[in-house]
Design a protein around this motif. Structure first.
Motif, PDB file in Angstrom:
ATOM      1  N   ARG A 104      47.500  37.461  38.396  1.00  0.00           N
ATOM      2  CA  ARG A 104      47.797  38.895  38.406  1.00  0.00           C
ATOM      3  C   ARG A 104      47.292  39.549  37.113  1.00  0.00           C
ATOM      4  O   ARG A 104      47.459  39.001  36.026  1.00  0.00           O
ATOM      5  N   TYR A 105      46.687  40.733  37.271  1.00  0.00           N
ATOM      6  CA  TYR A 105      46.126  41.471  36.138  1.00  0.00           C
ATOM      7  C   TYR A 105      46.753  42.868  36.142  1.00  0.00           C
ATOM      8  O   TYR A 105      46.205  43.811  36.740  1.00  0.00           O
ATOM      9  N   PRO A 106      47.890  43.023  35.497  1.00  0.00           N
ATOM     10  CA  PRO A 106      48.692  44.243  35.661  1.00  0.00           C
ATOM     11  C   PRO A 106      48.100  45.501  35.058  1.00  0.00           C
ATOM     12  O   PRO A 106      48.473  46.608  35.451  1.00  0.00           O
ATOM     13  N   SER A 107      47.197  45.401  34.121  1.00  0.00           N
ATOM     14  CA  SER A 107      46.719  46.599  33.420  1.00  0.00           C
ATOM     15  C   SER A 107      45.405  47.141  33.966  1.00  0.00           C
ATOM     16  O   SER A 107      44.845  48.081  33.403  1.00  0.00           O
ATOM     17  N   THR A 108      44.886  46.578  35.052  1.00  0.00           N
ATOM     18  CA  THR A 108      43.567  46.964  35.528  1.00  0.00           C
ATOM     19  C   THR A 108      43.599  48.227  36.389  1.00  0.00           C
ATOM     20  O   THR A 108      44.622  48.577  36.976  1.00  0.00           O
ATOM     21  N   THR A 109      42.435  48.879  36.480  1.00  0.00           N
ATOM     22  CA  THR A 109      42.284  50.040  37.346  1.00  0.00           C
ATOM     23  C   THR A 109      41.715  49.658  38.701  1.00  0.00           C
ATOM     24  O   THR A 109      41.599  50.505  39.587  1.00  0.00           O
ATOM     25  N   VAL A 110      41.320  48.388  38.865  1.00  0.00           N
ATOM     26  CA  VAL A 110      40.848  47.864  40.153  1.00  0.00           C
ATOM     27  C   VAL A 110      41.702  46.656  40.511  1.00  0.00           C
ATOM     28  O   VAL A 110      42.325  46.050  39.646  1.00  0.00           O
ATOM     29  N   ASP A 111      41.730  46.314  41.797  1.00  0.00           N
ATOM     30  CA  ASP A 111      42.560  45.206  42.259  1.00  0.00           C
ATOM     31  C   ASP A 111      41.831  43.883  42.045  1.00  0.00           C
ATOM     32  O   ASP A 111      40.910  43.535  42.783  1.00  0.00           O
ATOM     33  N   LEU A 112      42.241  43.131  41.027  1.00  0.00           N
ATOM     34  CA  LEU A 112      41.658  41.819  40.734  1.00  0.00           C
ATOM     35  C   LEU A 112      42.603  40.677  41.089  1.00  0.00           C
ATOM     36  O   LEU A 112      42.272  39.512  40.872  1.00  0.00           O
ATOM     37  N   ASN A 113      43.776  40.979  41.629  1.00  0.00           N
ATOM     38  CA  ASN A 113      44.792  39.952  41.893  1.00  0.00           C
ATOM     39  C   ASN A 113      44.366  39.048  43.054  1.00  0.00           C
ATOM     40  O   ASN A 113      43.759  39.502  44.024  1.00  0.00           O
ATOM     41  N   TRP A 114      44.716  37.763  42.927  1.00  0.00           N
ATOM     42  CA  TRP A 114      44.412  36.836  44.011  1.00  0.00           C
ATOM     43  C   TRP A 114      45.306  35.610  43.929  1.00  0.00           C
ATOM     44  O   TRP A 114      46.010  35.401  42.939  1.00  0.00           O
ATOM     45  N   THR A 115      45.307  34.808  45.008  1.00  0.00           N
ATOM     46  CA  THR A 115      46.199  33.653  45.125  1.00  0.00           C
ATOM     47  C   THR A 115      45.401  32.422  45.529  1.00  0.00           C
ATOM     48  O   THR A 115      44.431  32.522  46.290  1.00  0.00           O
ATOM     49  N   GLU A 116      45.825  31.258  45.032  1.00  0.00           N
ATOM     50  CA  GLU A 116      45.096  30.009  45.257  1.00  0.00           C
ATOM     51  C   GLU A 116      46.067  28.878  45.581  1.00  0.00           C
ATOM     52  O   GLU A 116      47.165  28.810  45.023  1.00  0.00           O
ATOM     53  N   LEU A 117      45.662  27.990  46.482  1.00  0.00           N
ATOM     54  CA  LEU A 117      46.411  26.778  46.799  1.00  0.00           C
ATOM     55  C   LEU A 117      45.785  25.621  46.035  1.00  0.00           C
ATOM     56  O   LEU A 117      44.563  25.420  46.098  1.00  0.00           O
ATOM     57  N   GLU A 136      40.313  34.399  48.823  1.00  0.00           N
ATOM     58  CA  GLU A 136      40.050  35.600  48.013  1.00  0.00           C
ATOM     59  C   GLU A 136      39.685  35.194  46.595  1.00  0.00           C
ATOM     60  O   GLU A 136      40.202  35.739  45.624  1.00  0.00           O
ATOM     61  N   ALA A 137      38.786  34.232  46.487  1.00  0.00           N
ATOM     62  CA  ALA A 137      38.433  33.643  45.193  1.00  0.00           C
ATOM     63  C   ALA A 137      37.952  34.702  44.213  1.00  0.00           C
ATOM     64  O   ALA A 137      37.174  35.598  44.564  1.00  0.00           O
ATOM     65  N   LEU A 138      38.460  34.609  42.988  1.00  0.00           N
ATOM     66  CA  LEU A 138      38.071  35.502  41.898  1.00  0.00           C
ATOM     67  C   LEU A 138      38.375  36.971  42.206  1.00  0.00           C
ATOM     68  O   LEU A 138      37.735  37.874  41.680  1.00  0.00           O
ATOM     69  N   GLY A 139      39.362  37.201  43.079  1.00  0.00           N
ATOM     70  CA  GLY A 139      39.746  38.568  43.401  1.00  0.00           C
ATOM     71  C   GLY A 139      38.809  39.263  44.360  1.00  0.00           C
ATOM     72  O   GLY A 139      38.810  40.495  44.455  1.00  0.00           O
ATOM     73  N   THR A 140      38.001  38.500  45.112  1.00  0.00           N
ATOM     74  CA  THR A 140      37.063  39.064  46.083  1.00  0.00           C
ATOM     75  C   THR A 140      37.523  38.703  47.493  1.00  0.00           C
ATOM     76  O   THR A 140      38.633  38.219  47.688  1.00  0.00           O
ATOM     77  N   THR A 141      36.644  38.894  48.488  1.00  0.00           N
ATOM     78  CA  THR A 141      36.962  38.517  49.873  1.00  0.00           C
ATOM     79  C   THR A 141      36.231  37.246  50.281  1.00  0.00           C
ATOM     80  O   THR A 141      36.152  36.937  51.465  1.00  0.00           O
ATOM     81  N   GLN A 142      35.707  36.491  49.332  1.00  0.00           N
ATOM     82  CA  GLN A 142      34.972  35.280  49.658  1.00  0.00           C
ATOM     83  C   GLN A 142      35.840  34.042  49.510  1.00  0.00           C
ATOM     84  O   GLN A 142      36.762  34.004  48.688  1.00  0.00           O
ATOM     85  N   ASP A 143      35.539  33.010  50.321  1.00  0.00           N
ATOM     86  CA  ASP A 143      36.207  31.724  50.193  1.00  0.00           C
ATOM     87  C   ASP A 143      35.704  31.010  48.947  1.00  0.00           C
ATOM     88  O   ASP A 143      34.526  31.100  48.593  1.00  0.00           O
ATOM     89  N   LEU A 170      31.442  28.705  46.051  1.00  0.00           N
ATOM     90  CA  LEU A 170      31.770  30.097  46.336  1.00  0.00           C
ATOM     91  C   LEU A 170      30.878  30.604  47.461  1.00  0.00           C
ATOM     92  O   LEU A 170      29.646  30.460  47.404  1.00  0.00           O
ATOM     93  N   GLN A 171      31.496  31.193  48.444  1.00  0.00           N
ATOM     94  CA  GLN A 171      30.836  31.572  49.689  1.00  0.00           C
ATOM     95  C   GLN A 171      29.589  32.418  49.485  1.00  0.00           C
ATOM     96  O   GLN A 171      28.544  32.158  50.085  1.00  0.00           O
ATOM     97  N   ASP A 172      29.663  33.430  48.661  1.00  0.00           N
ATOM     98  CA  ASP A 172      28.555  34.380  48.514  1.00  0.00           C
ATOM     99  C   ASP A 172      27.799  34.234  47.201  1.00  0.00           C
ATOM    100  O   ASP A 172      27.004  35.113  46.843  1.00  0.00           O
ATOM    101  N   ALA A 173      28.024  33.160  46.475  1.00  0.00           N
ATOM    102  CA  ALA A 173      27.401  33.003  45.157  1.00  0.00           C
ATOM    103  C   ALA A 173      25.964  32.512  45.275  1.00  0.00           C
ATOM    104  O   ALA A 173      25.631  31.743  46.179  1.00  0.00           O
TER     105      ALA A 173
END
Length: 227
Positions: A104-117, A136-143, A170-173
């Motif tokens: 979680r990145y509470p001070s950002t102006t964009v949504d960078l939050n993400w969750t990992e198993l 949602e790796a690295l706060g994106t929509t990619q696996d 990374l899916q789109d890297a």
């Protein structure tokens, strides 16, 4: 949003009765916050601290935070990691840990939050294999699937070496992901205080993905205390 009161409820529910709790924590000052081979502070120093509550059943919860410095337009200045998991010895030689980790990145102006198993299998306390997956790796929509092999080698009573190699699929890297390695020397100055010196390196795909300012070869010196 994940509120502090919600986190407290998770901690108590996951770890059992208050009498069975074991609380531990740490605080560190590092010359560079490096995560999976890339700097999270643009080469600047970072302050970090965290705590963990564990129950006799093996369930635990933790909270950890660090100062960060991303691209200026994100206004990111802090990172908070919340973890709920389970870890136990499977036998004399083998141990298993599995958890859900929320960045979680509470001070950002964009949504960078993400969750990992995540899951880690450890052998003889000194060798481990870790896997981390997120849609949602690295706060994106990619696996993203992160794999790491590591080893800890005691050199003396107060000195040990740690080596690890990781690959982040990374899916789109470009190139499908990137590889990195780390070599650390850790000196136990006194019971709660350690000095860590680490060398980090990434492959060219990391530089293509993250840029030269965030990837490549780096040194890190950290002083950490624990309780």
């Amino acid at each position: 949003m994940l509120r502090r009161s919600h986190l407290l409820l998770i901690l108590l529910a996951a770890t059992g009765s208050a009498a069975a709790h074991e609380v531990s924590g740490s605080a560190a000052l590092t010359s560079d916050y490096i995560w999976r081979g890339s700097t999270q502070s643009q080469g600047d120093a970072a302050v970090q601290a965290g705590f963990k509550i564990a129950g006799e059943s093996g369930f635990y919860a933790s909270a950890w935070g660090s100062s960060v410095e991303f691209a200026p337009e994100t206004h990111a200045s802090s990172e908070l990691d919340f973890t709920v998991g389970w870890g136990r010895q499977l036998s004399e030689d083998w141990a298993l840990d599995a958890n859900v980790l929320h960045y979680r990145y509470p001070s950002t102006t964009v949504d960078l939050n993400w969750t990992e198993l995540n899951t880690t299998l450890t052998w003889k306390d000194n060798y481990w294999l870790s896997l981390g997956w997120s849609p949602e790796a690295l706060g994106t929509t990619q696996d993203g699937l992160y794999s790491q092999l590591g080893a800890r080698v005691p050199m003396s009573e107060h000195l040990r070496m740690e080596m690890l190699a990781g690959y982040y699929t990374l899916q789109d890297a470009p190139g499908g992901g990137y590889a990195h390695g780390q070599l650390s020397a850790i000196w136990a100055i006194t019971a709660p205080l350690e000095l860590r010196i680490s060398a980090h390196a990434t492959d060219r795909h990391a530089r293509d993905l993250l840029g030269d300012d965030f990837a490549g070869s780096r040194w890190e010196v950290a002083l950490q205390g624990s309780f």
